[in-house]
Design a protein around this motif. Structure first.
Motif, PDB file in Angstrom:
ATOM      1  N   PHE A 163      42.656  51.224  29.237  1.00 24.49           N
ATOM      2  CA  PHE A 163      42.965  49.804  29.093  1.00 24.49           C
ATOM      3  C   PHE A 163      43.825  49.321  30.257  1.00 24.49           C
ATOM      4  O   PHE A 163      43.569  48.254  30.828  1.00 24.49           O
ATOM      5  CB  PHE A 163      43.682  49.564  27.760  1.00 24.49           C
ATOM      6  CG  PHE A 163      44.290  48.192  27.647  1.00 24.49           C
ATOM      7  CD1 PHE A 163      43.492  47.083  27.422  1.00 24.49           C
ATOM      8  CD2 PHE A 163      45.656  48.011  27.768  1.00 24.49           C
ATOM      9  CE1 PHE A 163      44.044  45.818  27.327  1.00 24.49           C
ATOM     10  CE2 PHE A 163      46.221  46.760  27.679  1.00 24.49           C
ATOM     11  CZ  PHE A 163      45.412  45.663  27.450  1.00 24.49           C
ATOM     12  N   LEU A 164      44.862  50.106  30.631  1.00 26.46           N
ATOM     13  CA  LEU A 164      45.707  49.714  31.763  1.00 26.46           C
ATOM     14  C   LEU A 164      44.897  49.627  33.045  1.00 26.46           C
ATOM     15  O   LEU A 164      45.112  48.721  33.857  1.00 26.46           O
ATOM     16  CB  LEU A 164      46.853  50.713  31.940  1.00 26.46           C
ATOM     17  CG  LEU A 164      47.996  50.621  30.946  1.00 26.46           C
ATOM     18  CD1 LEU A 164      49.041  51.690  31.250  1.00 26.46           C
ATOM     19  CD2 LEU A 164      48.625  49.253  30.950  1.00 26.46           C
ATOM     20  N   GLY A 165      43.962  50.551  33.225  1.00 27.14           N
ATOM     21  CA  GLY A 165      43.103  50.504  34.409  1.00 27.14           C
ATOM     22  C   GLY A 165      42.264  49.243  34.440  1.00 27.14           C
ATOM     23  O   GLY A 165      42.130  48.587  35.480  1.00 27.14           O
ATOM     24  N   ARG A 166      41.688  48.897  33.281  1.00 23.44           N
ATOM     25  CA  ARG A 166      40.883  47.668  33.221  1.00 23.44           C
ATOM     26  C   ARG A 166      41.761  46.441  33.443  1.00 23.44           C
ATOM     27  O   ARG A 166      41.344  45.485  34.099  1.00 23.44           O
ATOM     28  CB  ARG A 166      40.165  47.573  31.874  1.00 23.44           C
ATOM     29  CG  ARG A 166      39.047  48.572  31.712  1.00 23.44           C
ATOM     30  CD  ARG A 166      38.189  48.291  30.490  1.00 23.44           C
ATOM     31  NE  ARG A 166      38.941  48.122  29.258  1.00 23.44           N
ATOM     32  CZ  ARG A 166      39.273  49.096  28.415  1.00 23.44           C
ATOM     33  NH1 ARG A 166      38.906  50.333  28.683  1.00 23.44           N
ATOM     34  NH2 ARG A 166      39.945  48.848  27.313  1.00 23.44           N
ATOM     35  N   LEU A 167      42.974  46.458  32.908  1.00 22.46           N
ATOM     36  CA  LEU A 167      43.899  45.337  33.086  1.00 22.46           C
ATOM     37  C   LEU A 167      44.266  45.172  34.561  1.00 22.46           C
ATOM     38  O   LEU A 167      44.257  44.056  35.088  1.00 22.46           O
ATOM     39  CB  LEU A 167      45.162  45.585  32.249  1.00 22.46           C
ATOM     40  CG  LEU A 167      46.118  44.429  32.066  1.00 22.46           C
ATOM     41  CD1 LEU A 167      45.437  43.293  31.321  1.00 22.46           C
ATOM     42  CD2 LEU A 167      47.339  44.896  31.305  1.00 22.46           C
ATOM     43  N   ARG A 168      44.570  46.279  35.250  1.00 24.37           N
ATOM     44  CA  ARG A 168      44.872  46.215  36.681  1.00 24.37           C
ATOM     45  C   ARG A 168      43.684  45.680  37.458  1.00 24.37           C
ATOM     46  O   ARG A 168      43.831  44.876  38.372  1.00 24.37           O
ATOM     47  CB  ARG A 168      45.247  47.598  37.204  1.00 24.37           C
ATOM     48  CG  ARG A 168      46.684  47.941  36.981  1.00 24.37           C
ATOM     49  CD  ARG A 168      47.039  49.239  37.698  1.00 24.37           C
ATOM     50  NE  ARG A 168      47.871  49.999  36.798  1.00 24.37           N
ATOM     51  CZ  ARG A 168      47.514  51.101  36.152  1.00 24.37           C
ATOM     52  NH1 ARG A 168      46.331  51.617  36.339  1.00 24.37           N
ATOM     53  NH2 ARG A 168      48.336  51.686  35.343  1.00 24.37           N
ATOM     54  N   MET A 169      42.488  46.154  37.099  1.00 22.54           N
ATOM     55  CA  MET A 169      41.276  45.723  37.797  1.00 22.54           C
ATOM     56  C   MET A 169      41.061  44.218  37.602  1.00 22.54           C
ATOM     57  O   MET A 169      40.727  43.509  38.551  1.00 22.54           O
ATOM     58  CB  MET A 169      40.077  46.513  37.278  1.00 22.54           C
ATOM     59  CG  MET A 169      38.809  46.183  37.989  1.00 22.54           C
ATOM     60  SD  MET A 169      38.944  46.642  39.705  1.00 22.54           S
ATOM     61  CE  MET A 169      37.243  46.677  40.141  1.00 22.54           C
TER      62      MET A 169
END
Length: 145
Positions: free
Chosen positions: A110-116
């Motif tokens: 989720f954090l990766g998708r949020l950063r992206m």
């Protein structure tokens, strides 16, 4: 830098004590420590996102160390999970650890998708500003008149 990692583990208080000790020993050392603290954002001068990521990486490191200790190596086991003597509790513990690891993996995704998404929004805004911005003025020509 093992010293930096160790002081990060203890938190802000350790860094403050180190800076004070640096001033007591030799004032340029204390000054350099303060410059490092504020420059690296360890004293809360950085962005909130950086501090959050720093805390999460510290938490991840602590979880990894605890998982390593619990894997049997820290308890003198022979490559198997330590047993409490109660099979029902051991099964519950293993299921809970598996569920927590899965939730942790989902949270990191989720954090990766949020950063992206944040990076994409910033990039799209940059491209829109660039497309809609005023054209660059040609260099001024001196009048011959």
């Amino acid at each position: 830098m093992p010293l930096v990692a160790k002081l990060d583990e203890y938190g802000k208080g350790a860094w403050i004590a180190f800076a004070v000790l640096g001033f007591v020993v030799w004032w340029p050392l204390g000054l350099a420590t303060l410059a490092f603290l504020f420059g690296s954002g360890r004293m809360g001068c950085g962005s909130h996102w950086d501090r959050y990521e720093h805390r999460m990486s510290r938490l991840q490191g602590k979880m990894d160390r605890m998982r390593e200790r619990m894997s049997g190596r820290g308890f003198g086991g022979w490559g198997r999970e330590p047993s409490s003597g109660n099979r029902a509790f051991d099964e519950y513990r293993m299921e809970t650890l598996r569920r927590l690891e899965e939730e942790q993996r989902e949270f990191h995704d989720f954090l990766g998708r949020l950063r992206m998404a944040r990076d994409k929004a910033e990039f799209d805004q940059f491209m829109a500003d660039r497309r809609n911005g005023p054209p660059a003025d040609p260099p001024a020509r001196p009048d011959a008149a």
